[in-house]
Scaffold this motif. Sequence first.
Motif, short mmCIF file in Angstrom:
data_model
loop_
_atom_site.label_atom_id
_atom_site.label_comp_id
_atom_site.label_asym_id
_atom_site.label_seq_id
_atom_site.Cartn_x
_atom_site.Cartn_y
_atom_site.Cartn_z
N GLU A 168 39.55 33.78 49.63
CA GLU A 168 40.31 34.91 49.06
C GLU A 168 39.77 36.26 49.51
O GLU A 168 39.80 37.24 48.79
CB GLU A 168 40.29 34.84 47.52
N SER A 201 42.46 39.25 49.42
CA SER A 201 42.74 39.96 48.16
C SER A 201 41.55 40.83 47.74
O SER A 201 41.74 41.89 47.15
CB SER A 201 43.09 38.96 47.05
N ASN A 245 42.11 44.70 47.00
CA ASN A 245 41.75 45.28 45.70
C ASN A 245 40.75 46.42 45.85
O ASN A 245 40.89 47.46 45.19
CB ASN A 245 41.19 44.20 44.77
#
Length: 137
Positions: free
Chosen positions: A79, A82, A86
């Motif tokens: 991940e 992401s 973010n």
Amino acid sequence: MQCEICGKDADTAVKVRIEGSEMMVCSNCKTLGQEVKKKPEKPKKTTKKTTKKQKISVKREKSPQRKSVYDEMDQIIPEYGSLIRNAREEKGLTQEELADKINEKSSIISKLENEKKLPEEKVIKKLESFLEIKLRE
């Protein structure tokens, strides 16, 4: 035998090369090209047959295992896309602005955020430093 150029019946035909093509021609037409000499036949190689027992008794030394470049690399966290997105959004930056700040193309940032590309080592260092995140395990 019929000459391939003039069509006359020839008792003896000669193989000649004319403009890259090999033809069987009569003695009159052989002057139109270069005569092709027959190559001496090579003796056929004979191979020694081995039995299963002979094959089993042959010991081969194992070659040393090659190291993969991935063996020495740190693993990228799952991940990672992401996490980059973010962190970028927390700083209030667009992909283009982040790319300018770390001196990379915005298409690279997009591909990383969508996890369509693994980051190179130099990009990992830039992102970790600028975004204050950790991308490696």
